[in-house]
Motif scaffolding. Structure first.
Motif, short mmCIF file in Angstrom:
data_model
loop_
_atom_site.label_atom_id
_atom_site.label_comp_id
_atom_site.label_asym_id
_atom_site.label_seq_id
_atom_site.Cartn_x
_atom_site.Cartn_y
_atom_site.Cartn_z
N PRO A 24 -12.20 0.31 26.25
CA PRO A 24 -11.72 1.66 25.89
C PRO A 24 -12.81 2.71 25.90
O PRO A 24 -12.58 3.85 26.35
CB PRO A 24 -11.11 1.45 24.50
N ALA A 25 -14.00 2.35 25.42
CA ALA A 25 -15.10 3.31 25.43
C ALA A 25 -15.52 3.67 26.85
O ALA A 25 -15.93 4.81 27.12
CB ALA A 25 -16.29 2.75 24.65
N GLN A 26 -15.43 2.70 27.78
CA GLN A 26 -15.75 2.99 29.18
C GLN A 26 -14.76 3.99 29.77
O GLN A 26 -15.16 4.96 30.43
CB GLN A 26 -15.73 1.70 30.00
N TYR A 27 -13.49 3.76 29.54
CA TYR A 27 -12.48 4.70 30.04
C TYR A 27 -12.68 6.08 29.42
O TYR A 27 -12.56 7.10 30.10
CB TYR A 27 -11.08 4.18 29.74
N ALA A 28 -12.98 6.10 28.14
CA ALA A 28 -13.18 7.37 27.44
C ALA A 28 -14.38 8.13 28.00
O ALA A 28 -14.33 9.35 28.20
CB ALA A 28 -13.34 7.13 25.95
N ALA A 29 -15.47 7.40 28.25
CA ALA A 29 -16.67 8.04 28.77
C ALA A 29 -16.41 8.64 30.16
O ALA A 29 -16.86 9.76 30.47
CB ALA A 29 -17.82 7.04 28.83
N THR A 30 -15.68 7.91 31.00
CA THR A 30 -15.39 8.42 32.33
C THR A 30 -14.45 9.62 32.25
O THR A 30 -14.61 10.60 32.99
CB THR A 30 -14.78 7.31 33.21
N ALA A 31 -13.47 9.57 31.36
CA ALA A 31 -12.58 10.72 31.19
C ALA A 31 -13.35 11.95 30.74
O ALA A 31 -13.10 13.07 31.21
CB ALA A 31 -11.49 10.38 30.18
N ARG A 32 -14.29 11.77 29.84
CA ARG A 32 -15.09 12.91 29.37
C ARG A 32 -15.94 13.47 30.50
O ARG A 32 -16.08 14.70 30.63
CB ARG A 32 -15.98 12.45 28.20
N ILE B 152 -5.81 4.54 25.94
CA ILE B 152 -5.20 5.87 25.80
C ILE B 152 -5.75 6.59 24.58
O ILE B 152 -6.13 7.77 24.66
CB ILE B 152 -3.67 5.73 25.70
N ASP B 153 -5.82 5.90 23.46
CA ASP B 153 -6.32 6.53 22.23
C ASP B 153 -7.77 6.96 22.40
O ASP B 153 -8.16 8.06 21.97
CB ASP B 153 -6.20 5.55 21.06
N ALA B 154 -8.58 6.11 23.03
CA ALA B 154 -10.00 6.44 23.21
C ALA B 154 -10.17 7.63 24.14
O ALA B 154 -11.00 8.52 23.90
CB ALA B 154 -10.75 5.22 23.74
N VAL B 155 -9.40 7.66 25.22
CA VAL B 155 -9.48 8.78 26.16
C VAL B 155 -9.06 10.08 25.49
O VAL B 155 -9.72 11.10 25.62
CB VAL B 155 -8.63 8.48 27.41
N ARG B 156 -7.97 10.04 24.75
CA ARG B 156 -7.50 11.26 24.09
C ARG B 156 -8.54 11.78 23.10
O ARG B 156 -8.80 12.99 23.01
CB ARG B 156 -6.16 11.01 23.40
N THR B 157 -9.14 10.89 22.35
CA THR B 157 -10.19 11.30 21.40
C THR B 157 -11.35 11.96 22.13
O THR B 157 -11.92 12.95 21.66
CB THR B 157 -10.68 10.09 20.60
N ALA B 158 -11.68 11.42 23.33
CA ALA B 158 -12.82 11.95 24.07
C ALA B 158 -12.55 13.32 24.67
O ALA B 158 -13.46 14.16 24.72
CB ALA B 158 -13.20 10.96 25.18
N VAL B 159 -11.34 13.59 25.12
CA VAL B 159 -11.07 14.83 25.87
C VAL B 159 -10.38 15.90 25.05
O VAL B 159 -10.30 17.05 25.47
CB VAL B 159 -10.24 14.54 27.14
N GLY B 160 -9.86 15.55 23.87
CA GLY B 160 -9.20 16.53 23.04
C GLY B 160 -7.74 16.72 23.40
O GLY B 160 -7.24 16.17 24.39
N PRO B 161 -7.02 17.53 22.63
CA PRO B 161 -5.55 17.62 22.77
C PRO B 161 -5.06 18.42 23.96
O PRO B 161 -3.90 18.29 24.36
CB PRO B 161 -5.12 18.29 21.46
N GLY B 162 -5.89 19.30 24.54
CA GLY B 162 -5.40 20.20 25.58
C GLY B 162 -5.64 19.74 26.99
O GLY B 162 -5.35 20.48 27.94
N PHE B 163 -6.15 18.54 27.18
CA PHE B 163 -6.52 18.03 28.51
C PHE B 163 -5.48 17.00 28.94
O PHE B 163 -5.21 16.04 28.20
CB PHE B 163 -7.90 17.39 28.44
N PRO B 164 -4.86 17.14 30.11
CA PRO B 164 -3.81 16.21 30.51
C PRO B 164 -4.30 14.78 30.68
O PRO B 164 -5.32 14.53 31.32
CB PRO B 164 -3.33 16.77 31.86
#
Length: 401
Positions: A150-158, A208-220
């Motif tokens: 999850p942290a990997q997906y979140a880092a890439t999303a950010r 999903i939770d990790a990505v959302r935390t990384a990008v915030g609420p306004g990013f698709p």
């Protein structure tokens, strides 16, 4: 349908769509994710790739999704994939985000990794469980490795957000890693990540939770989900609907429904020659389970099919892939109320992988502004495709190892 105000025909495909995060897509036509194999072999975008996505933007799509953007170079699907991690040159991704979009089009990378089906010449495949099958051998991911995902997906999303892409899609379809966790054929674990579907979807929900935390609420944030993997004993529609119900409780903005897998020897929906959208019945069932916007990918061949899917309320977005290869201007054509549908080539007795190779090499023609052949030699396309993979494999191994 007509517009009573001016007598013109109303096409629901060109109504805007506002996603739960607040972003508005300009229309309901998306270029769904494909593995375009246009990376440079070091995981970075090329100018040809930017031209390809710019071409689709000029053709009128509201959303384009870049297929197979890897969160980890160790588990790539092909050596032409992009890799967006801490070692990537972010300015090159920012150039793709800037030049590859336009005309109001959203450009989103699809985040994932191939897991058990990682390309062996550049990877050491690992999946939810160790497998030793004809054409597919992989080791088992450790619990520690799973918990790091999850942290990997979140880092890439950010990083995608920093590079000014419009959103991201999490890839949980077509037999890639998160799809493997959902499928009991790939996932034979006995810990919290295996067994009942509520456990098999655990990793997807954590990502999903990790990505959302990384990008915030306004990013698709979208998810691509199989309706089934079309394999006996694999991920079936009842389990897929259970995942849809779980996704309803998350912060995602769009569920992209597809199906099938690239498991060696498995049937490909796109090669089946069907006459309509492949997974429309599942989409109707999913519509009853969620209020999330739905996108349906696979098998749309006519304007009438696309309009019906949206006007009926079954889905909110139509995903096109091969239709936009044979006709990159298709959305503008349809918007102009021209009854011209894409003309797909017909191949008799194609060699294994030949049709995919033909379409992939045609993507290269579009990217290079070359005249596009109406037919083609599948054997020649396959040779060119394989030769490019060999060249990119050498570059990949030099860069990453």
């Amino acid at each position: 349908m007509s517009n009573p105000a001016d007598g013109s025909r109303h096409n629901p495909l060109f109504d805007p769509l506002t996603l739960p995060c607040g972003l508005t897509l300009k229309n309901r036509i998306a270029k769904s994710a494909m593995s375009d194999s246009l990376g440079d072999g070091t995981g970075h975008p090329t100018s040809a790739q930017a031209r390809l996505y710019k071409r689709w933007a000029e053709g009128g799509v509201g959303l384009s999704i870049i297929g197979e953007v890897q969160v980890d170079p160790g588990f790539a699907e092909k050596p032409g994939n992009l890799v967006l991690d801490s070692n990537a040159k972010l300015e090159r991704f920012a150039e793709l985000a800037e030049h590859g979009a336009g005309d109001g089009m959203q450009l989103w990378p699809q985040l994932g990794q191939a897991g058990a089906m990682a390309y062996p010449p550049i990877s050491q495949p690992k999946g939810p469980s160790g497998l030793n099958l004809p054409g597919l051998t992989c080791a088992e991911l450790s619990l520690e490795e799973i918990r790091a995902l999850p942290a990997q997906y979140a880092a890439t999303a950010r990083l995608a957000q920093k590079a000014n892409f419009g959103g991201v899609q999490i890839h949980a379809a077509h037999g890639f890693l998160l799809s493997q966790f959902l499928s009991p054929l790939f996932n034979r674990r006995t810990d919290d990540y295996g067994g009942a579907v509520s456990h098999r979807m655990k990793l997807l929900l954590e990502c999903i939770d990790a990505v959302r935390t990384a990008v915030g609420p306004g990013f698709p944030v979208a998810v691509k989900l199989n309706s089934s993997d079309q394999l006996e004993g694999g991920f079936q529609e009842a389990d897929a609907l259970a995942v849809v119900r779980a996704l309803e409780k998350t912060s995602i903005d769009l569920i992209d429904i597809s199906g099938g897998t690239y498991f060696p020897g498995a049937k490909s929906a796109s090669d089946s020659g069907g006459k309509g959208p492949y997974f429309i019945d599942f989409a109707r069932a999913a519509r009853k389970e969620t209020t999330k916007p739905l996108m349906l990918t696979g098998g749309f061949k006519t304007l009438a099919q696309a309009e019906e899917a949206v006007s009926s309320g079954t889905v909110d977005v139509v995903g096109l892939a091969r239709a936009l290869i044979v006709d990159p201007d298709l959305p503008n054509t349809w918007k102009g109320d021209k009854a011209r549908d894409p003309q797909f080539p017909r191949f008799s007795n194609p060699p294994e992988g030949g049709v995919t190779a033909w379409y992939t090499m045609r993507l290269t023609q579009i990217a290079n502004d070359e005249a596009m052949s109406e037919g083609g030699d599948l054997d020649e396309a396959l040779r060119s495709y394989d030769q490019r993979d060999r060249e990119r494999t050498a570059a990949w191994l030099q860069h990453f190892q």
